[in-house]
Every structure is written in C-alpha cells, then in structure tokens.
Design an enzyme around this catalytic site. Sequence first.
Site, mmCIF file in Angstrom:
data_model
loop_
_atom_site.group_PDB
_atom_site.id
_atom_site.type_symbol
_atom_site.label_atom_id
_atom_site.label_comp_id
_atom_site.label_asym_id
_atom_site.label_seq_id
_atom_site.Cartn_x
_atom_site.Cartn_y
_atom_site.Cartn_z
ATOM 1 N N ASP A 99 0.802 -1.231 0.000
ATOM 2 C CA ASP A 99 0.000 0.000 0.000
ATOM 3 C C ASP A 99 0.832 1.278 0.000
ATOM 4 O OD1 ASP A 99 -2.567 -1.043 -0.197
ATOM 5 O OD2 ASP A 99 -2.621 -1.537 1.930
ATOM 6 N N ASP A 159 -6.872 -4.022 -5.072
ATOM 7 C CA ASP A 159 -6.527 -2.676 -4.595
ATOM 8 C C ASP A 159 -5.170 -2.203 -5.107
ATOM 9 O OD1 ASP A 159 -7.956 -4.498 -2.930
ATOM 10 O OD2 ASP A 159 -7.957 -3.107 -1.264
ATOM 11 N N GLY A 216 -9.095 -17.391 -6.799
ATOM 12 C CA GLY A 216 -9.602 -16.122 -6.298
ATOM 13 C C GLY A 216 -10.312 -16.346 -4.969
ATOM 14 N N THR A 218 -11.783 -13.878 -1.125
ATOM 15 C CA THR A 218 -12.040 -12.538 -0.610
ATOM 16 C C THR A 218 -11.557 -12.446 0.814
ATOM 17 O OG1 THR A 218 -13.635 -10.731 -0.648
ATOM 18 C CG2 THR A 218 -14.354 -12.725 0.471
#
Length: 386
Positions: A99, A159, A216, A218
């Site tokens: 990030d 993100d 994939g 979450t």
Amino acid sequence: MARNLTPITDKEAAAALQKTIAQVEINLPLYTHQCQNNSSVNNIYPTCANNKWTTGFWPGEIWLAFERTGRPCFEAAGQTLVESFVDRIENRIEIDTHDLGFMYSPSCVAAYKLTGNERAKAAALKAADHLITRFHEKGQFLQAWGKTGDAEYRLFIIDCLLNLPLLYWASEVTGDANYAKIAQSHITTCLKNSFRADGSVHHTFFMHPDGTPSHGATCQGYSDDSFWARGQAWGIYGSILSYRYTKEEKYQKTFETALRFYLSHLPEDMVPFWDMLFTDGSDEPRDSSSAAIVACGLLEAKKYATPEKAAEYETLARQMLQSLSKNYAVPAPVPGAGQLLHGTYNKHTLYNTCVSEGIDECTSWGDYYYMEALTRLVNPAWNLYW
Ligand code: GLY
C-alpha cells in the site's frame, strides 16, 4: 438501475468542494501532528500514529485544499505531514505492505508536484524502491500483505492497481524504466486473474509456489464469489490509471467491462451497498467511498474516450457526485468529522476473513476521493497525485 438523478452542476460542485475545504480547515489542529484514523467512530475520526495503510489520504485532502485556495495554512500542514512520511519510510514503520502508493502518492508525490519539496520526492522514491522489492518474478505480481516471500501471503489483491501510479511516477522522475516495467507486469497478471469474465473482480488472488495461478478469494467482500463494491471501484479506477501511463488498450477495455458490471449492480441512488450482491431493499450498509472512487475513474476515462462515451462518463460521474453531495456528505463542518458519511471499511461475515471495523462511518479514502472527484470537475486540467 436508475439514471434519473440530476447531474451535479459546476456551480454545485464548486460549492460542495468549498464545503469540504471548510471541513479540512476545521480539522487541521487535530491531524497535523498526528494522523487521522482509517475510519471514523460515530462519524468522528480518532487520531493515530503514521502506521496504517490509509494515512496518506488526509494529507491528500490538505493538498487538494491548498491547490484550490493557495492558503499557507494548508501548505504548512501538508509539509509537516511530509516529515512524518519521511520518518516512516526511513525508519521502516509498518511498510510490509503493497500500500505504499496509497500512502506516498497523495502525501509526498503531491507535495513534490505542488511545492517542489525534494525531501518528499526522495521519500516517495524510497517507497517505490521498497514496493518493487515485493515483486515476485515467479508469477509476476506484487505481494499484497506480509513480509515478502511469506508463503501464507503468496497473493495479490485488486486494490494494488492504485499503488502502481507510484511506480509510473518513479520511472518518470528517475528515467529508470524498471519501476514501470514491474507495474505493467503486475497489472498483466492481475488482468488475467482478478477480473472475472463478467467484469466483476476477485478481491484476493492466490498463487502457487511455482508462480501459476491458484484461486480467487475474498477478505473484505461478503464471500469469495460475491462483488465487493470497493474492490470493483479499485478495479475501475486502477485500470484506467494504468491506461493513462501506458496507453495499453486492454487496460481501457478492462475499465469498460468493470464499469458496465458496476453500473448494472447499482441501487437507485447510484451509491452501492458494501457488497454489490445487495441492492435496493437491503438493510446492509452502503459504501459511499466506492462511488467516490468510481467518479474519479469516470472523469479520468473521459479524457481518452470518444465524444459520446466521454459525455456518458461525465454524466455518470456528475450523477454519482450529486447523490453523494446531497445525501451522503457531512452536512456542516464539525471538528473531527470526515467528508462522506455511510462508508464501510470491513464487515465480517461467515464467508470472509476480515474483522469488522468502520461500518457505516466516514472513511479517509472516501473523503479524499470525494474531494478529488469534485476537484476534477471544478478544474478539469487538475494534475493527478497518482
Ligand atoms: N485497500 C483496502 C481497502 O480498500 O479496504
């Protein structure tokens, strides 16, 4: 799916931006020598140390306020916060994360672009240098979380597309193409794996040790096969930002398919529920930040679109911003408040792995992107921090 919302006018956008600037000003004494938390508690932000992935957004708001007003109080606060980011990268405080773009683009890259602050530039370049250490040659991706190489975290998340502009910028200012090359390798892997055929996105994607794709999943969406609203927004804005720097047609196509999915899952007022599995009639909370992020993406995409598409994108952005400014914006400046109510950071479910936090609250990124989107309307020539 309603398209009956009246688009915000230039005059209304300017007034809404002015209101956000008043909120930034009233908050300066609280968050100049400390940082603003990732999300509010009862709509007021606690302070925090500069050790979260979100601390760059508040300085980004300050720089937007400075750009609009030229007032020294904003510049002084922005420069004070730059020093906190210099300290963070030099002392390696909580930087085992991808990030670094979220942290350093709206704080230090903005400060360098607006004021020529060389310390800000050096800190942002150090952040870019650290970000590329997280690149896995096997699999060609930037590792999202954890220490680089930690087998538990052999994964990337959607993100990350917003962290790539730090690398494009680093290539521009240093002349070293390697940063941008890594950004493009990452987005190539992300496009192949994170985007489903219908344009929706996986939040998280795991890789095998040999670099082949695993699956994939979450962390922050409702479930592995649902449609986390903010992830969809990161996919939309992130893909067009990479298009901006590379002009790779497939990134623009990805923007378009991800956008169509998003639009077809919006409730009447064009502000999604926190997961797009939910729609009108649901009592689940919204995520206003998702709409603010998408509005920014639309206003960026408009620059590269055909005249018809550009007009459509702009109208959509203006409708979303009308909805946000009328029904989601904090009504009047209050010390410690944010800009946009009804955001959702993390909502734990039986099927995800996050810990609940910041549900139906202001979020620091929702506030920032709301201001960015209004800035883009008021000043279409705005020079991005991303
Ligand atoms: N990047 C983490 C989030 O959007 O919550």
